[in-house]
Design an enzyme around this catalytic site. Structure first.
Site, mmCIF file in Angstrom:
data_model
loop_
_atom_site.group_PDB
_atom_site.id
_atom_site.type_symbol
_atom_site.label_atom_id
_atom_site.label_comp_id
_atom_site.label_asym_id
_atom_site.label_seq_id
_atom_site.Cartn_x
_atom_site.Cartn_y
_atom_site.Cartn_z
ATOM 1 N N SER A 1 0.700 -1.279 -0.121
ATOM 2 C CA SER A 1 0.084 -0.056 -0.097
ATOM 3 C C SER A 1 0.652 1.181 -0.042
ATOM 4 O O SER A 1 2.011 1.279 0.648
ATOM 5 C CB SER A 1 -0.986 -0.089 1.198
ATOM 6 O OG SER A 1 -1.449 1.227 1.321
ATOM 7 N N TYR B 1 -2.905 5.128 -3.527
ATOM 8 C CA TYR B 1 -4.139 5.971 -3.768
ATOM 9 C C TYR B 1 -3.704 7.387 -4.309
ATOM 10 O O TYR B 1 -2.659 7.906 -3.997
ATOM 11 C CB TYR B 1 -4.218 6.191 -2.071
ATOM 12 C CG TYR B 1 -5.051 5.401 -1.409
ATOM 13 C CD1 TYR B 1 -6.251 4.998 -2.201
ATOM 14 C CD2 TYR B 1 -5.027 4.765 0.034
ATOM 15 C CE1 TYR B 1 -7.371 4.114 -0.970
ATOM 16 C CE2 TYR B 1 -5.650 4.166 0.772
ATOM 17 C CZ TYR B 1 -6.745 3.668 0.013
ATOM 18 O OH TYR B 1 -7.831 2.590 0.809
ATOM 19 N N THR C 1 -6.101 2.259 -6.533
ATOM 20 C CA THR C 1 -7.433 1.807 -5.857
ATOM 21 C C THR C 1 -8.482 2.761 -6.327
ATOM 22 O O THR C 1 -8.165 4.268 -6.078
ATOM 23 C CB THR C 1 -7.157 1.816 -4.559
ATOM 24 O OG1 THR C 1 -6.281 0.833 -4.134
ATOM 25 C CG2 THR C 1 -8.435 1.742 -3.654
ATOM 26 N N LYS D 1 -7.828 -1.334 -8.889
ATOM 27 C CA LYS D 1 -8.554 -2.003 -8.111
ATOM 28 C C LYS D 1 -9.887 -1.391 -7.506
ATOM 29 O O LYS D 1 -9.891 -0.080 -7.188
ATOM 30 C CB LYS D 1 -7.489 -2.352 -6.852
ATOM 31 C CG LYS D 1 -8.026 -2.891 -5.753
ATOM 32 C CD LYS D 1 -6.788 -3.065 -4.491
ATOM 33 C CE LYS D 1 -7.339 -3.611 -3.183
ATOM 34 N NZ LYS D 1 -8.135 -2.822 -2.401
ATOM 35 N N HIS E 1 -13.394 -3.502 -1.674
ATOM 36 C CA HIS E 1 -12.642 -3.012 -0.458
ATOM 37 C C HIS E 1 -12.914 -3.738 0.623
ATOM 38 O O HIS E 1 -12.856 -2.980 1.831
ATOM 39 C CB HIS E 1 -12.733 -1.369 -0.161
ATOM 40 C CG HIS E 1 -11.534 -0.567 0.198
ATOM 41 N ND1 HIS E 1 -10.951 0.036 -0.647
ATOM 42 C CD2 HIS E 1 -11.085 -0.357 1.200
ATOM 43 C CE1 HIS E 1 -9.615 0.502 -0.262
ATOM 44 N NE2 HIS E 1 -9.770 0.106 1.106
HETATM 45 C C1 LIG Z 1 -6.863 -3.108 7.720
HETATM 46 C C2 LIG Z 1 -6.827 -2.742 6.190
HETATM 47 C C3 LIG Z 1 -6.149 -1.925 5.522
HETATM 48 C C4 LIG Z 1 -6.676 -1.505 4.091
HETATM 49 N N1 LIG Z 1 -5.761 -0.567 3.238
HETATM 50 C C5 LIG Z 1 -6.217 -0.560 2.072
HETATM 51 C C6 LIG Z 1 -5.070 0.373 1.296
HETATM 52 O O1 LIG Z 1 -4.627 0.983 1.702
HETATM 53 N N2 LIG Z 1 -5.454 0.252 0.018
HETATM 54 C C7 LIG Z 1 -6.209 -0.593 -0.726
HETATM 55 O O2 LIG Z 1 -6.648 -0.489 -1.878
HETATM 56 N N3 LIG Z 1 -7.055 -1.254 0.020
HETATM 57 C C8 LIG Z 1 -6.854 -1.340 1.199
HETATM 58 N N4 LIG Z 1 -7.630 -2.447 2.080
HETATM 59 C C9 LIG Z 1 -8.705 -3.215 1.305
HETATM 60 C C10 LIG Z 1 -7.934 -4.646 0.959
HETATM 61 O O3 LIG Z 1 -7.039 -4.128 -0.035
HETATM 62 C C11 LIG Z 1 -8.648 -5.766 0.155
HETATM 63 O O4 LIG Z 1 -9.471 -5.009 -0.562
HETATM 64 C C12 LIG Z 1 -9.798 -6.383 1.034
HETATM 65 O O5 LIG Z 1 -8.995 -6.314 2.539
HETATM 66 C C13 LIG Z 1 -9.964 -7.552 0.830
HETATM 67 O O6 LIG Z 1 -10.949 -8.145 1.575
HETATM 68 P P1 LIG Z 1 -10.637 -9.376 2.794
HETATM 69 O O7 LIG Z 1 -10.153 -8.483 3.943
HETATM 70 O O8 LIG Z 1 -11.858 -9.911 3.118
HETATM 71 O O9 LIG Z 1 -9.699 -10.330 2.267
HETATM 72 C C14 LIG Z 1 -7.460 -2.508 3.244
HETATM 73 C C15 LIG Z 1 -8.109 -3.561 3.991
HETATM 74 C C16 LIG Z 1 -7.732 -3.552 5.486
HETATM 75 C C17 LIG Z 1 -8.401 -4.793 6.051
#
Ligand SMILES: Cc1cc2nc3c(=O)[nH]c(=O)nc-3n(C[C@H](O)[C@H](O)[C@H](O)COP(=O)(O)O)c2cc1C
Length: 393
Positions: free
Chosen positions: A97, A120, A146, A237, A261
């Site tokens: 990220s 981002y 994203t 994404k 997300h």
């Molecule tokens: C703690 C946390 C932080 C996240 N930070 C980002 C991020 O910085 N950028 C992003 O595109 N998605 C972020 N996401 C979303 C994840 O990339 C992903 O789409 C999502 O966690 C997938 O679902 P799952 O947790 O059920 O596997 C984050 C998710 C979590 C749980």
């Protein structure tokens, strides 16, 4: 691993585990996989099973990759460095990220193997160019922007826990943090390396918050511009419908991650495994399709491949592993998935990922018991701007 991650202070666990409002999509992302049935072909010779696949010319050891999760420092002091190491050792790809706790160069240097940069989009184009140049120089081969986060989602667990950005230490937060003194000491006193200098985790959190606040909604024009300035594979994404895919692919995008997300922004959007077939139908072989959200079992990965995904990505599962045991915890999660994917493919009669086809899964749905009753709506009672961060990552 999720149970072990509960040793984190509750607000921190909830910040990782939680989803938007009533968490209907959060549950549905997982249950939608459980509603698909597998159709084995038992008479195949599966004495050897190869679960590797290729992504943009690189071979990865299994069709599972690691999603970008911002500020992983909240789960473990080694944060993205540990994730990078674990992914490299497991022979798969980490999408680091752009809101990580460590500088992108440090993350790249921490391990081996292919690395993607999770962007981002900053509102300032010079800042974007600078970030992408640094990422390219550090060895990130693929840029992944994203698109699903134009504003914050309403994450009611964070509201209840009074988790704000900028971080305001309320008595309740201090008491929660002290429920795990080791975590609290690491977070309060731990230092995060940054370009040779050092900063506290709290400063790292502030930087993370600022990066997110400075991000802008992504438009088609931005995608066209990003395509011009990034000369490697380019992935988008956050796609949730098939009818916008042609326009995206026409702009020169090489890959699409079907994602909501992790149900952290808009509740009652469809589970991603339900969206995957319409995206695959719209895109055909013009771009590589990935899916994330709710992937918790090897059988989920096989079902996604049967419906046309090249690979799945996971977010929370590896964050639980990180919280439970740093690099070793993430590796353990990946090894559990590896074993389950291998078992599922062997029992289905698939010797390699090319043999996982649409016939392996039925679209019939079984009726599941009702999900737990909807939660009471929570009125945060404080300024939404101060929770923008927690809603977005
Ligand atoms: C703690 C946390 C932080 C996240 N930070 C980002 C991020 O910085 N950028 C992003 O595109 N998605 C972020 N996401 C979303 C994840 O990339 C992903 O789409 C999502 O966690 C997938 O679902 P799952 O947790 O059920 O596997 C984050 C998710 C979590 C749980």
């Amino acid at each position: 691993m999720r149970q072990r991650a509960k040793r984190l202070p509750k607000p921190v666990f909830d910040a990782i585990d939680g989803g938007a409002t009533d968490e209907i999509t959060l549950r549905a992302n997982q249950t939608a996989y459980q509603e698909l049935w597998l159709r084995p072909r038992p008479l195949e010779d599966v004495s050897t099973v190869d679960i590797s696949t290729t992504v943009f010319g690189s071979t990865i050891s299994m069709p599972l990759m690691l999603d970008p999760c911002g500020f992983a420092r909240m789960a473990h002091p080694d944060a993205e460095l540990a994730v990078r190491r674990a992914a490299g050792k497991a022979g798969t790809i980490f999408v680091a990220s752009g809101t990580g706790s460590y500088p992108l160069e440090d993350v790249a240097a921490a391990g081996n193997g292919d690395l993607w940069y999770g962007l981002y989009l900053p509102s300032n184009r010079e800042v974007t160019e600078d970030q992408l140049e640094r990422a390219k120089a550090a060895g990130y081969g693929v840029m992944c922007v994203t698109i699903d986060s134009p504003i914050m989602g309403k994450r009611e667990r964070d509201y209840r826990n009074r988790l704000t950005s900028p971080l305001r230490m309320s008595p309740r937060l201090v008491v929660s943090a002290l429920s795990n003194p080791v975590w609290a000491a690491n977070f309060a006193l731990g230092r995060v390396a940054r370009g040779g200098a050092y900063r506290s985790a709290k400063t790292a959190y502030k930087d993370f918050a600022n990066t997110i606040q400075a991000a802008k909604p992504v438009t088609y024009a931005d995608i066209a511009w990003l395509r011009q300035i990034w000369n490697g594979p380019f992935v988008v994404k956050g796609v949730q419908r098939g009818d916008e895919c042609n326009a995206i692919v026409d702009l020169g995008v090489d890959g699409i991650i079907v994602s909501n997300h992790g149900a952290r922004h808009l509740d009652t959007v469809r589970p991603t495994i339900d969206i995957l077939p319409e995206v695959v139908a719209a895109v055909g072989d013009r771009a590589v399709i990935f899916v994330d959200g709710g992937v918790r079992r090897g059988t989920d990965v096989v079902k996604a491949l049967a419906l046309g995904a090249r690979a799945c990505l996971i977010g929370r599962p590896y964050m639980y592993g990180l919280a439970a045991g740093g690099e070793a915890g993430v590796r353990r999660v990946l090894e559990i998935f590896r074993t389950e994917i291998t078992q599922a493919m062997a029992l289905l009669g698939c010797r390699n990922v090319g043999e996982i086809d649409r016939s392996m899964v039925t679209a019939e749905r079984r009726s599941l018991p009702r999900a737990s009753p909807a939660r009471r709506n929570v009125d945060s009672g404080f300024d939404l701007n101060h929770t923008r961060l927690t809603g977005k990552h």
